[in-house]
Design a protein around this motif. Structure first.
Motif, PDB file in Angstrom:
ATOM      1  N   ARG A  26       0.836  -1.212   0.000  1.00  0.00           N
ATOM      2  CA  ARG A  26       0.000   0.000   0.000  1.00  0.00           C
ATOM      3  C   ARG A  26       0.861   1.249   0.000  1.00  0.00           C
ATOM      4  O   ARG A  26       0.424   2.325   0.426  1.00  0.00           O
ATOM      5  N   GLU A  27       2.084   1.117  -0.436  1.00  0.00           N
ATOM      6  CA  GLU A  27       3.018   2.233  -0.334  1.00  0.00           C
ATOM      7  C   GLU A  27       3.184   2.974  -1.652  1.00  0.00           C
ATOM      8  O   GLU A  27       3.092   2.358  -2.729  1.00  0.00           O
ATOM      9  N   ASP A  28       3.437   4.260  -1.561  1.00  0.00           N
ATOM     10  CA  ASP A  28       3.805   5.072  -2.734  1.00  0.00           C
ATOM     11  C   ASP A  28       2.824   4.924  -3.886  1.00  0.00           C
ATOM     12  O   ASP A  28       3.230   4.832  -5.053  1.00  0.00           O
ATOM     13  N   GLY A  29       1.563   4.838  -3.589  1.00  0.00           N
ATOM     14  CA  GLY A  29       0.540   4.913  -4.628  1.00  0.00           C
ATOM     15  C   GLY A  29       0.216   3.608  -5.316  1.00  0.00           C
ATOM     16  O   GLY A  29      -0.547   3.593  -6.290  1.00  0.00           O
ATOM     17  N   ARG A  30       0.777   2.471  -4.858  1.00  0.00           N
ATOM     18  CA  ARG A  30       0.462   1.195  -5.518  1.00  0.00           C
ATOM     19  C   ARG A  30      -1.016   0.887  -5.378  1.00  0.00           C
ATOM     20  O   ARG A  30      -1.598   1.023  -4.322  1.00  0.00           O
ATOM     21  N   GLY A  31      -1.622   0.440  -6.463  1.00  0.00           N
ATOM     22  CA  GLY A  31      -3.032   0.047  -6.434  1.00  0.00           C
ATOM     23  C   GLY A  31      -3.180  -1.407  -6.000  1.00  0.00           C
ATOM     24  O   GLY A  31      -2.207  -2.152  -5.923  1.00  0.00           O
ATOM     25  N   GLU A  32      -4.417  -1.819  -5.715  1.00  0.00           N
ATOM     26  CA  GLU A  32      -4.684  -3.199  -5.304  1.00  0.00           C
ATOM     27  C   GLU A  32      -4.569  -4.140  -6.498  1.00  0.00           C
ATOM     28  O   GLU A  32      -5.008  -3.796  -7.599  1.00  0.00           O
ATOM     29  N   SER A  33      -4.003  -5.315  -6.251  1.00  0.00           N
ATOM     30  CA  SER A  33      -3.939  -6.333  -7.308  1.00  0.00           C
ATOM     31  C   SER A  33      -4.850  -7.501  -6.948  1.00  0.00           C
ATOM     32  O   SER A  33      -5.291  -7.633  -5.811  1.00  0.00           O
ATOM     33  N   ILE A  34      -5.077  -8.370  -7.934  1.00  0.00           N
ATOM     34  CA  ILE A  34      -5.924  -9.539  -7.653  1.00  0.00           C
ATOM     35  C   ILE A  34      -5.276 -10.428  -6.626  1.00  0.00           C
ATOM     36  O   ILE A  34      -5.902 -11.179  -5.881  1.00  0.00           O
ATOM     37  N   TRP A 122       1.538 -11.994 -12.942  1.00  0.00           N
ATOM     38  CA  TRP A 122       0.257 -12.362 -12.333  1.00  0.00           C
ATOM     39  C   TRP A 122      -0.451 -11.266 -11.549  1.00  0.00           C
ATOM     40  O   TRP A 122      -1.535 -11.493 -10.995  1.00  0.00           O
ATOM     41  N   GLU A 123       0.138 -10.038 -11.507  1.00  0.00           N
ATOM     42  CA  GLU A 123      -0.477  -8.992 -10.681  1.00  0.00           C
ATOM     43  C   GLU A 123      -1.431  -8.106 -11.496  1.00  0.00           C
ATOM     44  O   GLU A 123      -1.113  -6.955 -11.810  1.00  0.00           O
ATOM     45  N   LEU A 124      -2.573  -8.634 -11.811  1.00  0.00           N
ATOM     46  CA  LEU A 124      -3.577  -7.809 -12.493  1.00  0.00           C
ATOM     47  C   LEU A 124      -4.157  -6.793 -11.516  1.00  0.00           C
ATOM     48  O   LEU A 124      -4.520  -7.163 -10.392  1.00  0.00           O
ATOM     49  N   PRO A 125      -4.260  -5.516 -11.904  1.00  0.00           N
ATOM     50  CA  PRO A 125      -4.930  -4.544 -11.038  1.00  0.00           C
ATOM     51  C   PRO A 125      -6.357  -5.008 -10.756  1.00  0.00           C
ATOM     52  O   PRO A 125      -7.094  -5.384 -11.666  1.00  0.00           O
ATOM     53  N   GLN A 126      -6.766  -4.951  -9.492  1.00  0.00           N
ATOM     54  CA  GLN A 126      -8.076  -5.463  -9.099  1.00  0.00           C
ATOM     55  C   GLN A 126      -9.205  -4.727  -9.815  1.00  0.00           C
ATOM     56  O   GLN A 126     -10.224  -5.326 -10.162  1.00  0.00           O
ATOM     57  N   LEU A 127      -9.015  -3.431 -10.083  1.00  0.00           N
ATOM     58  CA  LEU A 127     -10.098  -2.675 -10.745  1.00  0.00           C
ATOM     59  C   LEU A 127     -10.366  -3.193 -12.153  1.00  0.00           C
ATOM     60  O   LEU A 127     -11.481  -3.103 -12.663  1.00  0.00           O
ATOM     61  N   LEU A 128      -9.334  -3.797 -12.787  1.00  0.00           N
ATOM     62  CA  LEU A 128      -9.566  -4.407 -14.105  1.00  0.00           C
ATOM     63  C   LEU A 128     -10.288  -5.741 -13.930  1.00  0.00           C
ATOM     64  O   LEU A 128     -11.153  -6.104 -14.738  1.00  0.00           O
ATOM     65  N   GLN A 129      -9.942  -6.457 -12.849  1.00  0.00           N
ATOM     66  CA  GLN A 129     -10.667  -7.691 -12.571  1.00  0.00           C
ATOM     67  C   GLN A 129     -12.145  -7.411 -12.343  1.00  0.00           C
ATOM     68  O   GLN A 129     -13.020  -8.163 -12.765  1.00  0.00           O
TER      69      GLN A 129
END
Ligand SMILES: OC[C@@H]1[C@@H](O)[C@H](O)[C@@H](O)c2nc(CNc3ccccc3)cn21
Length: 445
Positions: A26-34, A122-129
């Motif tokens: 959750r650091e430096d602007g990283r978004g959530e991944s699946i 394998w780290e798809l952004p969750q918002l795309l999921q």
């Protein structure tokens, strides 16, 4: 002096992946991944482990690059976390994410280590999921847009690119059996996902060519050598189907520009329009790769099983196994390399992953791992035999530099050359790390 010397410019490396080592989710602007979502879903990961901290590489990368330098690595394969670069998967960029990978690349180069960057491990952004993920063919275009941003930021110094890590595992483990994120259990979905991943790869290759940066780009496939368990003709037929689904379904598009006909027919209705649309196959064929990365861990032994969905079932081999239960079978690497050379036009090859998990007890500050030394030595010798047979194998990346988050197994499996004491984050060289340092120094075993 080594008995088996490798080519003078052979790239001895080690590999990792962002979610497995970085932490700082959750650091430096990283978004959530699946994988953030999946690992925080109760019951999905052994021990309830997550990648929230992992090896804390995001903060310790300077120390880790120093370890690579001491080991004498020629190359380092790492992955770039899409959610650090484009937190929502598409649209706004995150400058601090780009800053991290620029700093990592600069430090690698300053230490004489060639960076090999994987764009998708394998780290798809969750918002795309949330918008369908890889079942939505638009995700292929979003991936190419993300890739172009990374090429423009790093492409003057990163000259070796890998688009996807193991599309077969993304499709099968993530969408057919639910063992990986996003956790679906729908085979027809998995087949659609495999096609959209091939499209994503092709679009990223096209984006790279357009930038004329002069480096090389390929992909990494999880490949194996498939053998029939018995001499019966039906076992041979079973092996061909398994080889088609496991290997050729992913090899043929990227190296021959077309799907294998037998498997296309087998998947039949699962791939009817609108999955394969007009222009898709042309787009895939128009994106040839410069090299193929292959991850090899073990062989696949199959027998005929008429009642199984695709008419075959895996059989356990007779050899010793690693802590993952995977049979140790170095000859399968030789057979795979020679087969790729023979059937796919003498391509440039990299072993982008090979390694093993063993129990690795820490005793009096030391980790004696003779099984890993034996495993690696036998596989290096198999690779050397393949090179002697004319295979264009250019490098070998041991999985993994560090013990790390082993997906559904959490931290219960240790693949590292270097032991990570997670409570203290201390890095401790296993005997295999010292041994590998010697292999690199003498360029042979
Ligand atoms: O399992 C070890 C590594 C894993 O840590 C890497 O991230 C991944 O690229 C990787 N791929 C394989 C190949 N096979 C496989 C089988 C079942 C589940 C996942 C991968 C092994 N590994």
């Amino acid at each position: 002096m080594p008995k088996h010397v490798f080519p003078v410019d052979f790239v001895w490396g080690a590999a990792t992946a962002a979610y497995q080592i970085e932490g700082a989710v959750r650091e430096d602007g990283r978004g959530e991944s699946i994988w953030d979502r999946f690992s925080h879903t109760p019951g999905k990961i052994q021990g309830g482990d997550t990648g929230d901290v992992a090896c804390d590489h995001y903060h310790r990368y300077r120390e880790d690059v120093a370890l690579m330098r001491e080991m004498g690595l020629k190359g380092y394969r790492f992955s770039i976390a899409w959610p650090r670069i484009v937190p929502a998967g598409k649209g706004a960029l995150n400058p601090k994410g780009l800053d991290f990978y620029n700093a990592l690349v600069d430090r690698l180069l300053a230490n004489g280590i060639t960076p090999y960057a994987t764009l998708y491990h394998w780290e798809l952004p969750q918002l795309l999921q949330d918008r369908g993920g890889w079942d939505n063919r638009d995700t292929a275009a979003y991936f190419a847009e993300y890739a172009a941003v990374v090429f423009e930021s790093l492409g003057d110094r990163v000259r070796h690119w890998i688009t996807l890590n193991e599309p077969s595992v993304v499709a099968y483990n993530g969408h057919a059996i639910g063992e990986h994120a996003p956790g679906f259990t729908d085979y027809a979905l998995a087949v659609r996902v495999s096609h959209h991943l091939n499209l994503a790869h092709a679009r990223a290759v096209a984006a790279y060519r357009q930038l004329n940066q002069g480096g090389v780009i390929g992909t990494t496939l999880n490949l194996t050598s498939v053998y029939p368990a018995g001499n019966a003709p039906e076992d041979g037929a079973a092996a061909r189907i398994a080889d088609g689904m496991y290997n050729r379904w992913f090899l043929d598009p990227v190296l021959k520009g077309a799907y294998p006909r037998d498997i296309l027919e087998l998947f039949g209705q699962k791939l009817q329009a609108p999955v394969i649309q007009a222009g898709d196959l042309e787009r895939i064929a128009a994106a040839p790769i410069d090299f193929l990365g292959l991850n090899y861990y073990s062989r696949l032994l199959v027998r005929s099983a008429p009642s199984s969905p695709f008419g075959y079932e895996a059989v356990r081999g007779a050899g010793p196994c690693t802590a993952m239960g995977w049979e140790i079978y170095p000859d399968g690497l030789y057979d795979l390399l020679v087969r790729l050379d023979r059937d796919y036009g003498h391509p440039r090859l990299l072993v982008t992953e090979n390694g093993a998990a063993f129990d690795d007890p820490l005793q009096a500050g030391r980790v004696a791992d003779p099984e890993r030394i034996a495993y690696l030595r036998e596989h290096f010798l198999a690779a050397r035999r393949a090179i002697e047979s004319g295979v264009r194998l250019e490098g070998y990346f041991v999985w993994s530099l560090l013990d790390n988050f082993e997906w559904a197994h959490g931290y219960s499996r240790r693949f590292g050359l270097i032991y990570v004491d997670y409570p203290t984050q201390e890095r401790i060289w296993k005997d295999s790390a010292r041994w590998y340092q010697g292999v690199i120094r003498q360029n042979g075993v």
